[in-house]
Each structure stands twice: as structure tokens, then as C-alpha cells.
Design an enzyme around this catalytic site. Structure first.
Site, PDB file in Angstrom:
ATOM      1  N   HIS A 138       0.929  -1.305   0.091  1.00 49.07           N
ATOM      2  CA  HIS A 138      -0.061   0.067   0.112  1.00 49.07           C
ATOM      3  C   HIS A 138       1.080   1.341  -0.020  1.00 49.07           C
ATOM      4  O   HIS A 138       0.879   2.122   0.849  1.00 49.07           O
ATOM      5  CB  HIS A 138      -0.923  -0.126   1.107  1.00 49.07           C
ATOM      6  CG  HIS A 138      -2.120  -0.698   1.094  1.00 49.07           C
ATOM      7  ND1 HIS A 138      -3.334  -0.746   0.248  1.00 49.07           N
ATOM      8  CD2 HIS A 138      -2.216  -2.217   1.577  1.00 49.07           C
ATOM      9  CE1 HIS A 138      -3.828  -1.779   0.322  1.00 49.07           C
ATOM     10  NE2 HIS A 138      -3.523  -2.664   1.271  1.00 49.07           N
ATOM     11  N   ASN A 176      -0.476  -5.312  -6.285  1.00 42.58           N
ATOM     12  CA  ASN A 176      -1.594  -4.675  -5.877  1.00 42.58           C
ATOM     13  C   ASN A 176      -1.223  -3.587  -4.816  1.00 42.58           C
ATOM     14  O   ASN A 176      -0.413  -3.706  -3.773  1.00 42.58           O
ATOM     15  CB  ASN A 176      -2.529  -5.582  -5.329  1.00 42.58           C
ATOM     16  CG  ASN A 176      -3.288  -6.401  -6.170  1.00 42.58           C
ATOM     17  OD1 ASN A 176      -2.758  -7.848  -6.307  1.00 42.58           O
ATOM     18  ND2 ASN A 176      -3.725  -6.157  -7.575  1.00 42.58           N
ATOM     19  N   ARG A 205      12.270   3.516 -16.256  1.00 45.41           N
ATOM     20  CA  ARG A 205      13.155   4.369 -15.822  1.00 45.41           C
ATOM     21  C   ARG A 205      12.844   4.528 -14.265  1.00 45.41           C
ATOM     22  O   ARG A 205      13.432   5.359 -13.495  1.00 45.41           O
ATOM     23  CB  ARG A 205      13.339   5.779 -16.491  1.00 45.41           C
ATOM     24  CG  ARG A 205      14.004   5.514 -17.803  1.00 45.41           C
ATOM     25  CD  ARG A 205      13.966   6.649 -18.727  1.00 45.41           C
ATOM     26  NE  ARG A 205      12.755   7.432 -19.077  1.00 45.41           N
ATOM     27  CZ  ARG A 205      11.959   6.885 -19.972  1.00 45.41           C
ATOM     28  NH1 ARG A 205      12.674   5.867 -20.975  1.00 45.41           N
ATOM     29  NH2 ARG A 205      10.901   7.181 -20.369  1.00 45.41           N
ATOM     30  N   ASP A 215      -6.071 -12.982   1.239  1.00 42.35           N
ATOM     31  CA  ASP A 215      -6.581 -11.590   1.288  1.00 42.35           C
ATOM     32  C   ASP A 215      -8.011 -11.802   1.613  1.00 42.35           C
ATOM     33  O   ASP A 215      -8.826 -11.116   1.291  1.00 42.35           O
ATOM     34  CB  ASP A 215      -6.222 -10.491   0.486  1.00 42.35           C
ATOM     35  CG  ASP A 215      -6.428  -9.151   0.648  1.00 42.35           C
ATOM     36  OD1 ASP A 215      -6.567  -8.996   2.043  1.00 42.35           O
ATOM     37  OD2 ASP A 215      -6.484  -8.256  -0.318  1.00 42.35           O
ATOM     38  N   GLY A 262     -10.476  -6.803  -1.123  1.00 44.42           N
ATOM     39  CA  GLY A 262     -10.031  -8.349  -0.900  1.00 44.42           C
ATOM     40  C   GLY A 262     -10.587  -9.340  -1.637  1.00 44.42           C
ATOM     41  O   GLY A 262     -10.923  -9.058  -2.917  1.00 44.42           O
TER      42      GLY A 262
END
Length: 376
Positions: A188, A212, A220, A267, A303
Site C-alpha cells: 500500500h 496490488n 526508468r 486476502d 479483498g
């Protein structure tokens, strides 16, 4: 009670055997032979090491954030036992510090009680990046404080995993967390490559749901994805549900990482183990299940309804990996990530966590510490 299990086929974590007896006493494997005085159980199917899931937000209609209790944690475990999970980290997503403390107390009580399968806790947040927050509530995303550090430093929580965004947590704090026996995962996050590398050098050892909610790989600007795939010593959790990661992207990461560093995670959310039309609320936002996909009504993926045997079978069918390697990704490799060297494989002295699969590779029985936790 002494028990000897004799399945048609057994996978010990490395290779398959035919009709190999496994004898269990006091919840541990004591012999690969029939032990005198043991009750013999002949099993039709393939016996494999129990699956370990290091990212389990909910199941059985329960979300840890809204039910921080031993009973809630056990209900989540019972739901996932139907799908071969014998060890898991109840996972609390970004929330108020008081909820974090309640979850820690519940996990500590479950660990002390010996609740089946509870190995510790995963705090996914709250020290994340707002641009990569996903469905995590922005109102609770914050800088780390002494209150959170005190929770993360507790020594009664079993295995501790914390997911954080390294652009918002200093390398000094990451080092302190590692010294407090926390496994730091990066996720995250919108961090650049250099910031991620510095966090790895400070002791971060994992990445939460690779690809994710993290800065992408560009030519680059390698971002977090590039640093994760390049790193030889870190583990990556991978959601193989056909929605979170394209099969080609998953294959590229698996090919690049050393063998043993990619592990399956679910998840999972409350609808796992519930009827098809199950919905739930996440911080006041309705989450709707459509088949094998969960979306908030605001559009984001929220989820999964993925389970571990589903993840194993998807790894074979979607990614083309051998069945034995998919089993390792669900058991042996996550065990190694969390430092449980006596799990994820069958060896003398290891806990008797076992899953019986039928010819369709679906779960017939789940056995935790020698006791049947689920039987179809």
C-alpha cells in the site's frame, strides 16, 4: 492417542510417496511407519501439508476489524479450515489504535488458549500511503506513534507481521520493529525504488499482495514492484484469483524471484465459507460479491473470496506451475517466511497439520495438530 494415517498418496513437502504411513502422537509426527498401539486410519486421496495463510481479514461472516474477539478469530479459522488452512495470521486492516489494541488482546488470548491454527497477527496498516490505500479508510491512515509501536512490540502475539509504506515510516523505525521481532512487509505504497531498497536494507522481509496497491515497474522508475521482484532475499505474497494479478504478471514475478520466495495468500474477507450472495460492510461502505470477486460499491477491489485450495488449483490452471510447487507456495514457503521451520512439510517432530485432497484436488479433511478440524 497414537494415530497412524495411511493415504493412497502423500506429499511430504518435497516429493510424493505411495501408501507411506505417518504416525502422530500428541499432535506431532513421530514416525514414517506404523507405530505400535496406534489407531490406523486409511485415507482415500492425497495427504499434503496444511496450508498457511499470512493474510486473512475474515471468513465465516466475520471481519476481524468488527469482531475483535477469540470467538471471532476462531470462526474465521473454522471457515478457512474447510479449504485446507491449518495455520493463519488474523489480519487487521487500517483502523483506530483502540481497535488495534483490542485485536492484539484477542489474538494474545487465542494464542494462549491454543486456538486451532492461530499463529499470530498481521497488522495491514495503518501506516500506509493515501494514493495506494485501496479500500483502507483514509481517516485512519497516519504516521506511526508510540501507541502503535507498543502494540507491535508485544511479546504475547505469536508471529507478528506489519504492512507499512516505507515512504511514511523511517528506516530507523523499521529497524526497531525488526528488533522487536516484527516481520515488516512493504505494501500500500507509492514509494520509489531507492526508498524500497533502503527499507529492505533496514530489515523489511516481505511484500504484501505483490503488484496490488504499490508503485509499478517502469523502465526508468522500477518502483516497489521492481524492487520486490529484483530482491533475492524477500518474500512476496501473491493473490492468484484471476482478478488481482494477470497470470502473465504472476509468471514473470515467479520466474524472477528465487524458488521459495513467492507464497500464496488469500486476502480473504467475511464471505469465505458463506453463501454465494453474502455481502458485508467495510467502514460503512457496502461490499458486494459477484461470483469469485469482491468490489466495494465505490468500485475498488475489496479483498477476496479466495481460499487456499482455490489458490493452489488456480496456480496450476492459470499459471501452469506443477502441483507440487503450488503446494509448497501454500505451505512450505509461507512457513519459512514466518520462521515456522517445523510447519509446511512432513518431518519428524513437525506439527501434524495435514490436508486430505480427493482426486479433484478438493479438501476432504483438514487435520490440525492431529485433530480433525474439518471433514466433508
Amino acid at each position: 492417542m497414537k494415530q497412524t494415517f495411511i493415504a493412497e498418496q502423500i506429499f511430504d513437502g518435497e516429493q510424493f510417496h505411495q501408501q507411506l504411513p505417518i504416525s502422530v502422537e500428541d499432535g506431532q509426527i513421530v514416525a514414517f511407519d506404523s507405530v505400535k498401539g496406534a489407531v490406523e486410519s486409511k485415507l482415500a486421496g492425497t495427504l499434503v501439508p496444511g496450508f498457511i495463510d499470512v493474510q486473512v481479514n475474515g471468513g465465516g461472516g466475520v471481519l476481524l476489524n468488527t469482531d475483535c474477539s477469540v470467538a471471532g478469530i476462531e470462526a474465521i479459522g473454522q471457515a478457512h479450515a474447510q479449504f485446507g488452512t491449518t495455520g493463519y495470521l488474523p489480519t487487521l486492516i487500517t483502523d483506530d489504535v483502540n481497535v488495534m489494541a483490542q485485536a492484539a488482546d484477542a489474538v494474545a488470548a487465542a494464542v494462549a488458549k491454543g486456538s486451532a491454527g492461530v499463529l499470530g497477527v498481521h497488522f495491514e496498516g495503518p501506516h500506509l500511503s493515501v494514493p495506494k490505500k485501496g479500500v483502507h479508510p483514509q481517516s485512519h491512515i497516519r504516521r506511526i506513534s508510540d501507541a502503535e509501536l507498543a502494540i507491535f512490540s508485544r511479546d504475547d502475539l505469536g508471529t507478528k507481521v506489519v504492512t507499512l509504506a516505507p515512504e511514511n515510516v523511517s528506516v530507523e523505525v523499521i529497524k526497531a520493529l525488526v528488533e522487536a521481532d516484527v516481520r515488516v512487509c512493504l505494501g500500500h505504497s507509492n514509494a520509489d525504488y531507492d526508498t524500497v531498497v533502503a527499507a529492505i536494507e533496514a530489515g523489511a522481509s516481505g511484500f504484501t499482495h505483490l503488484y496490488n496497491a504499490m508503485s509499478p515497474l517502469n523502465s526508468r522508475d522500477p518502483g516497489m514492484v521492481g524492487a520486490a521482484i529484483e530482491s533475492q532475499d524477500t518474500w512476496c505474497g501473491l493473490i492468484v484469483d484471476g482478478h488481482h494479478v494477470h497470470p502473465a504478471a504472476a509468471k514473470i514475478a515467479i520466474a524472477a524471484k528465487p524458488r521459495g520466495k513467492m507464497m500464496l495468500v488469500t486476502d480473504a474477507m467475511p464471505p469465505v465459507g458463506m453463501p454465494e450472495n453474502a455481502t458485508f460492510e467495510l467502514f460503512g461502505i457496502e461490499v458486494v460479491r459477484q461470483g469469485d470477486k469482491l468490489n466495494a460499491v465505490t468500485g475498488e477491489l475489496a479483498g477476496c473470496v479466495l481460499d487456499m485450495i482455490g489458490a493452489v488449483n488456480n496456480t496450476v490452471s492459470m499459471l501452469g506451475l506443477p502441483f507440487d510447487e503450488a503446494l509448497r507456495m501454500a505451505a512450505l514457503y509461507p512457513a519459512q517466511f514466518i520462521g515456522h521451520q517445523q510447519r509446511g512439510q512432513f518431518s519428524i517432530g513437525s506439527q501434524a497439520d495435514m490436508v486430505l485432497l480427493n482426486s479433484q484436488r478438493q479438501v476432504e479433511q483438514t487435520i490440525i495438530a492431529g485433530q480433525v478440524a474439518f471433514k466433508s
